[in-house]
Design a protein around this motif. Structure first.
Motif, PDB file in Angstrom:
ATOM      1  N   LEU A  95      39.940  35.019  37.053  1.00 14.06           N
ATOM      2  CA  LEU A  95      40.027  36.355  36.537  1.00 14.06           C
ATOM      3  C   LEU A  95      39.131  37.303  37.309  1.00 14.06           C
ATOM      4  N   LYS A  96      37.994  36.831  37.416  1.00 17.46           N
ATOM      5  CA  LYS A  96      36.949  37.733  38.311  1.00 17.46           C
ATOM      6  C   LYS A  96      37.410  38.063  39.827  1.00 17.46           C
ATOM      7  N   HIS A  97      38.079  36.905  40.476  1.00 17.30           N
ATOM      8  CA  HIS A  97      38.458  37.168  41.774  1.00 17.30           C
ATOM      9  C   HIS A  97      39.824  38.106  41.858  1.00 17.30           C
ATOM     10  N   GLU A  98      40.569  38.034  40.941  1.00 13.21           N
ATOM     11  CA  GLU A  98      41.775  39.119  40.806  1.00 13.21           C
ATOM     12  C   GLU A  98      41.320  40.640  40.622  1.00 13.21           C
ATOM     13  N   LEU A  99      40.348  40.658  39.540  1.00  6.38           N
ATOM     14  CA  LEU A  99      39.811  41.956  39.359  1.00  6.38           C
ATOM     15  C   LEU A  99      38.702  42.662  40.329  1.00  6.38           C
ATOM     16  N   MET A 100      37.863  41.624  40.959  1.00  6.93           N
ATOM     17  CA  MET A 100      36.836  42.414  41.592  1.00  6.93           C
ATOM     18  C   MET A 100      36.976  41.273  42.905  1.00  6.93           C
ATOM     19  N   PRO A 101      37.609  41.410  43.985  1.00  7.99           N
ATOM     20  CA  PRO A 101      37.852  40.636  45.029  1.00  7.99           C
ATOM     21  C   PRO A 101      36.548  40.455  46.004  1.00  7.99           C
ATOM     22  N   LYS A 102      35.846  41.377  45.742  1.00  9.03           N
ATOM     23  CA  LYS A 102      34.504  41.493  46.463  1.00  9.03           C
ATOM     24  C   LYS A 102      33.752  40.254  46.329  1.00  9.03           C
ATOM     25  N   LEU A 103      33.331  39.182  47.249  1.00  9.09           N
ATOM     26  CA  LEU A 103      32.843  38.097  47.073  1.00  9.09           C
ATOM     27  C   LEU A 103      31.580  37.763  45.978  1.00  9.09           C
ATOM     28  N   THR A 104      30.526  38.537  46.025  1.00 10.19           N
ATOM     29  CA  THR A 104      29.630  38.709  45.297  1.00 10.19           C
ATOM     30  C   THR A 104      28.845  39.920  44.800  1.00 10.19           C
ATOM     31  N   ASN A 105      27.662  39.473  44.245  1.00  6.73           N
ATOM     32  CA  ASN A 105      26.893  40.546  43.406  1.00  6.73           C
ATOM     33  C   ASN A 105      27.740  41.268  42.917  1.00  6.73           C
ATOM     34  N   ASN A 106      28.483  41.131  41.960  1.00  5.63           N
ATOM     35  CA  ASN A 106      29.310  41.961  40.877  1.00  5.63           C
ATOM     36  C   ASN A 106      28.851  41.905  39.381  1.00  5.63           C
ATOM     37  N   PHE A 107      27.786  41.077  39.107  1.00  2.08           N
ATOM     38  CA  PHE A 107      27.248  40.761  37.810  1.00  2.08           C
ATOM     39  C   PHE A 107      25.802  41.556  37.718  1.00  2.08           C
ATOM     40  N   TYR A 108      25.618  42.163  36.480  1.00  3.64           N
ATOM     41  CA  TYR A 108      24.377  42.770  36.150  1.00  3.64           C
ATOM     42  C   TYR A 108      23.600  41.759  35.139  1.00  3.64           C
ATOM     43  N   PRO A 109      22.179  41.552  35.407  1.00  2.00           N
ATOM     44  CA  PRO A 109      21.634  40.446  34.381  1.00  2.00           C
ATOM     45  C   PRO A 109      21.333  41.335  33.227  1.00  2.00           C
TER      46      PRO A 109
END
Length: 143
Positions: free
Chosen positions: A108-122
């Protein structure tokens, strides 16, 4: 009308979301973030995506009960984190938090956010990182 039964959407169902659906999910995510910040501190920088081979996270997806194909947020909570957040207060009546496997969350993440990395906030509780969160307002286009 709120859905009576909720399940994780498939990648195909997410692909069919309109720009209006994504805008609604983004608005819901903004409201959810405000409530989330009452119980945890979301850092202002992103970290690498949590889908590593040996990670120690429990994954969950926050969905809109009105249209469960709308992904509002994704969470990766550390398995050894502090006591659970008060999800009823954070989600309210409109949102639902569903557990997901690492594979389901990654797809689901790759479908919505195709950018490969650094998509999550701690996010932190008592000064310690308790998990990672991604919000729908970060979506800049689908795959």
């Amino acid at each position: 009308m709120l859905a009576t039964s909720i399940r994780l959407p498939t990648v195909e169902e997410v692909r069919k979301l309109s720009m209006s659906d994504i805008a609604i999910a983004a608005g819901l995510a903004d409201s959810m973030r405000d409530r989330f910040n009452e119980y945890a501190h979301v850092d202002h920088y992103t970290l690498p995506d949590p889908f590593g081979e040996n990670d120690d996270y429990n994954y969950s997806i926050v969905l809109d009960r009105e249209n469960p194909n709308r992904v509002v947020s994704m969470l990766a909570s550390k398995k050894d984190s502090l006591p659970q957040l008060p999800w009823g207060a954070i989600l309210g009546d409109r949102l639902a938090k569903m557990p997901a496997s690492k594979q389901e969350a990654a797809e689901l993440k790759h479908e919505l956010m195709p950018k490969l990395t650094n998509n999550f906030y701690p996010y932190r509780r008592s000064g310690r990182i308790s998990g990672l969160v991604m919000f729908a307002f970060q979506i800049c286009g689908q795959r």
